[in-house]
Each structure stands twice: as C-alpha cells, then as structure tokens.
Design a protein around this motif. Sequence first.
Motif, mmCIF file in Angstrom:
data_model
loop_
_atom_site.group_PDB
_atom_site.id
_atom_site.type_symbol
_atom_site.label_atom_id
_atom_site.label_comp_id
_atom_site.label_asym_id
_atom_site.label_seq_id
_atom_site.Cartn_x
_atom_site.Cartn_y
_atom_site.Cartn_z
ATOM 1 N N HIS A 115 -1.870 0.459 7.746
ATOM 2 C CA HIS A 115 -0.473 0.866 7.558
ATOM 3 C C HIS A 115 0.125 0.496 6.212
ATOM 4 C CE1 HIS A 115 -0.916 -0.025 11.941
ATOM 5 N NE2 HIS A 115 -0.360 1.160 12.026
ATOM 6 N N ASP A 116 -0.341 -0.644 5.639
ATOM 7 C CA ASP A 116 0.373 -1.301 4.544
ATOM 8 C C ASP A 116 1.751 -1.767 5.043
ATOM 9 O OD1 ASP A 116 0.597 -2.428 2.075
ATOM 10 O OD2 ASP A 116 1.035 -0.575 0.996
ATOM 11 N N HIS A 117 1.749 -2.319 6.240
ATOM 12 C CA HIS A 117 2.968 -2.844 6.849
ATOM 13 C C HIS A 117 2.991 -4.365 6.693
ATOM 14 C CE1 HIS A 117 4.834 -4.836 10.379
ATOM 15 N NE2 HIS A 117 5.773 -3.936 10.226
ATOM 16 N N GLY A 159 -7.737 2.629 -2.308
ATOM 17 C CA GLY A 159 -6.695 2.606 -1.284
ATOM 18 C C GLY A 159 -5.628 3.672 -1.434
ATOM 19 N N HIS A 160 -4.914 3.867 -0.339
ATOM 20 C CA HIS A 160 -3.711 4.713 -0.286
ATOM 21 C C HIS A 160 -3.960 6.188 -0.600
ATOM 22 C CE1 HIS A 160 -1.941 0.927 0.264
ATOM 23 N NE2 HIS A 160 -1.296 0.740 -0.864
ATOM 24 N N VAL A 161 -5.184 6.660 -0.413
ATOM 25 C CA VAL A 161 -5.419 8.077 -0.709
ATOM 26 C C VAL A 161 -4.713 8.984 0.306
ATOM 27 C CG1 VAL A 161 -7.646 7.609 -1.816
ATOM 28 C CG2 VAL A 161 -7.594 8.354 0.537
ATOM 29 N N ASP A 175 -5.302 -9.000 5.372
ATOM 30 C CA ASP A 175 -4.019 -9.227 4.698
ATOM 31 C C ASP A 175 -4.295 -9.172 3.207
ATOM 32 O OD1 ASP A 175 -1.673 -10.093 3.582
ATOM 33 O OD2 ASP A 175 -1.505 -11.921 4.784
ATOM 34 N N VAL A 176 -3.978 -8.043 2.588
ATOM 35 C CA VAL A 176 -4.335 -7.844 1.175
ATOM 36 C C VAL A 176 -3.243 -8.338 0.219
ATOM 37 C CG1 VAL A 176 -5.982 -5.980 1.609
ATOM 38 C CG2 VAL A 176 -3.566 -5.437 1.287
ATOM 39 N N THR A 177 -2.472 -9.306 0.690
ATOM 40 C CA THR A 177 -1.431 -9.913 -0.134
ATOM 41 C C THR A 177 -2.076 -10.699 -1.284
ATOM 42 O OG1 THR A 177 -0.097 -10.081 1.858
ATOM 43 C CG2 THR A 177 0.585 -11.429 -0.030
ATOM 44 N N LEU A 225 -11.320 -8.671 -2.610
ATOM 45 C CA LEU A 225 -10.548 -8.694 -3.860
ATOM 46 C C LEU A 225 -9.594 -7.521 -3.892
ATOM 47 C CD1 LEU A 225 -13.582 -9.604 -6.030
ATOM 48 C CD2 LEU A 225 -11.354 -10.680 -6.456
ATOM 49 N N LYS A 226 -8.384 -7.779 -4.370
ATOM 50 C CA LYS A 226 -7.351 -6.738 -4.403
ATOM 51 C C LYS A 226 -6.906 -6.511 -5.847
ATOM 52 C CE LYS A 226 -3.650 -4.363 -3.045
ATOM 53 N NZ LYS A 226 -2.604 -4.972 -2.248
ATOM 54 N N VAL A 227 -6.726 -5.247 -6.205
ATOM 55 C CA VAL A 227 -6.203 -4.920 -7.529
ATOM 56 C C VAL A 227 -5.410 -3.627 -7.430
ATOM 57 C CG1 VAL A 227 -8.254 -3.629 -8.356
ATOM 58 C CG2 VAL A 227 -6.838 -4.873 -10.008
ATOM 59 N N MET A 242 -7.444 -2.348 7.654
ATOM 60 C CA MET A 242 -7.977 -2.862 6.393
ATOM 61 C C MET A 242 -6.957 -3.170 5.303
ATOM 62 S SD MET A 242 -11.179 -3.525 6.364
ATOM 63 C CE MET A 242 -11.863 -3.338 4.718
ATOM 64 N N HIS A 243 -5.699 -2.771 5.502
ATOM 65 C CA HIS A 243 -4.732 -2.998 4.413
ATOM 66 C C HIS A 243 -3.360 -3.302 5.018
ATOM 67 C CE1 HIS A 243 -3.616 -2.013 0.042
ATOM 68 N NE2 HIS A 243 -2.461 -2.334 0.618
ATOM 69 N N GLU A 244 -3.189 -4.555 5.418
ATOM 70 C CA GLU A 244 -1.921 -4.996 6.015
ATOM 71 C C GLU A 244 -1.391 -6.185 5.222
ATOM 72 O OE1 GLU A 244 -0.362 -3.487 8.750
ATOM 73 O OE2 GLU A 244 -1.887 -1.981 8.365
ATOM 74 N N HIS A 245 -0.181 -6.598 5.622
ATOM 75 C CA HIS A 245 0.414 -7.812 5.051
ATOM 76 C C HIS A 245 1.057 -8.601 6.179
ATOM 77 C CE1 HIS A 245 -0.009 -6.348 0.899
ATOM 78 N NE2 HIS A 245 0.321 -5.171 1.384
ATOM 79 N N VAL A 246 1.066 -9.920 6.026
ATOM 80 C CA VAL A 246 1.865 -10.729 6.953
ATOM 81 C C VAL A 246 3.235 -10.936 6.301
ATOM 82 C CG1 VAL A 246 2.035 -12.856 8.287
ATOM 83 C CG2 VAL A 246 -0.206 -11.771 7.947
HETATM 84 ZN ZN ZN Z 1 -0.238 -3.234 0.342
#
Ligand code: ZN
Length: 329
Positions: A268-270, A210-212, A72-74, A149-151, A26-30
Amino acid sequence: MGSISVDIPTARGDVVSSDRLGPTLMHEHVFLCDHEVNISWPDTFGNVDHHVANAVEQLNALAAAGIRTITDVTAIGHGRDVARVARVARETEVNILVATGIYVLAELPSYFRLFGPGSFIEAPETMTDYFVRDIEEGIGETGVRASILKVATGHAGLTNDVLRCLRSVAAAHRRTGVPITTHTSVKQNGRDQQRIFEEEGVDLSRVVIGHVDSTADGDLGYVEELLDKGSFVGFDSFALPLADLDTKVELMAKLIARGHGNRIVVSHDHACFVDFMPKEYQGDFYRKTYFTDVVEPRLLAAGVSEAQVRALTVDNPRAVFETTARGAY
Ligand SMILES: [Zn+2]
C-alpha cells in the motif's frame, strides 16, 4: 525459483525463515514523520504510547486479514526510529522487516550534503558504510538488522545527490547481498534507476522497482521494459491516489496473463501514523487492509486465480528476500 531459504531479521529481534514469511506486503511504513519538527513542536506527533498502541491495533487487524509480514521501508529522510518500531513489533504477531537506505528526491540531508562525490567538497562517499552497518550489525542501539535497501528517485530526476544515493545503495547491496527496493514518482525514474544500477554492476533481478502501479498509469510497455531487464516490479502504492484502482487492477491482470506473475510484489505504502499528510487527505484506500479487503477481490473478479494472488503475496516476496542467499559480489 529453486532458491534456498534464508533467515530474515525482524524488528522483534528474532529471525524468520524466508519460507515462513507467509503473505507479505513489501512496501509499508509503521511511522512516517519528521523528527526535527516533532521534537520542536511536540503536538505534531503527540503521545508515543498512543501511537505504538494504535500501530499494534492496525497490524493485528492486518494479521486477522491473513497477512503475516510487512516490510517497513522507512529510511533516513522518513523519520526512521527503529526503537519505536521494535516496541510495536514486540506486541504484534505480524513480522516487521526493516530497511536501511535513504529517501532523497533532490537534496541530501545536511550531514551528507557538502562532503562527497561531486559535492561542494570532493570526498569519498560516507553513506555506504552506515547502510552496511545497519545490515550487518544492527540499527542504532536496537540490534535490529535491516533486510532490504531503500532508495528513491522523483520529479527532480538524477540530481547529484540522488545519484550519490543510488550509487551508494548499489555499493551497499553488492557488499551485503540484500535486495534493493525503490521509490519512483514518474516513469523515467524506473528507467534511470535501472541504468545507474547497471553502471554500478548490480544484478537487476535483485531489485524491486517500486510504485509502478502509480507511475505506469496503465502503460503495459513501460512495465514490460522494466521486467525485461530482470527486475521485480512493485504494485506497492495502493494507498496513494495517484492512478485509479481500475487501471491498476487491469494492468496487473494483463501482466499476469502475459506471464509476469512471478515478478510482481504488492503493498500500500501506508503508514500507521503519518505526519506528512493531513487526515482529511487520507481516503478509504488509506489503510493497512485495503489490499486484502478491496484489491484482492477485484483481482479475482478480473480473472486472476487464487494461486496467482498467492504468488503476489507469498512466493514473490520470498523470492525477493531469497536473492540475499546469492551473497555479496
Ligand atoms: Zn513508501
């Protein structure tokens, strides 16, 4: 959850039904980069064809490990370039869902900074319409629509610019119905986000804090405080060395044993390519398959069942996206 399935737009330009998302991170980046720096000093990015091919290779390895979808939460502030992501998406079977919103830990980009609520020149918020456009019409010239939506909130806490972002994302959420996912850097951020969203009339069950996994650092009480208000929580920063893996796995197993297994999503947030962080700072945990290779076996060893792991990767992401069916409000 008894929700109805919804069609989720992907970066390929098609849609995937929420009941076919499959195992989802649920929380990655390309690509995570700084366009202004990259344009000025091209060696900071290098060859785009190379990076596209490299991202495709990493996502295909992820598909081989059983993951079907990444979010991709970019956002703005991350060097978002959806046309580049779309090139990757067309060459991999992994569904890439994209985000709109803004990543601001203290101060907005110049375009928005001086005009707006509480700013140098008092004016109505302009960000919201852009976020809504990304969701309803598509991003840039790609036609790819955002599905989340990302914040962000960070160490600086609720600066006026961060407040503008939170309120603007809340407004775009209420106008479109798509869920919100957040970045947090410290515990207070999750509490602040829920409080501001509540002020803006947001149904917190349509939000992922996120990121808890990193920020809670083993604090069960903190995570239950967020869960009690109805939000999903993200154990979604396994690629960031901010809390040790044993602590994260133990906390997740405890939460699942206490009945919260239907409110946790993982990631991952990778990033396939990142220019924010030199290679030598990226450890073995910094890869797209770390959850399936390392975390999942550790969860099973900690007594979490296969069905519970499936809830984390399949049922819960689906439930997050199916909140979209509840519509605007
Ligand atoms: Zn991230």
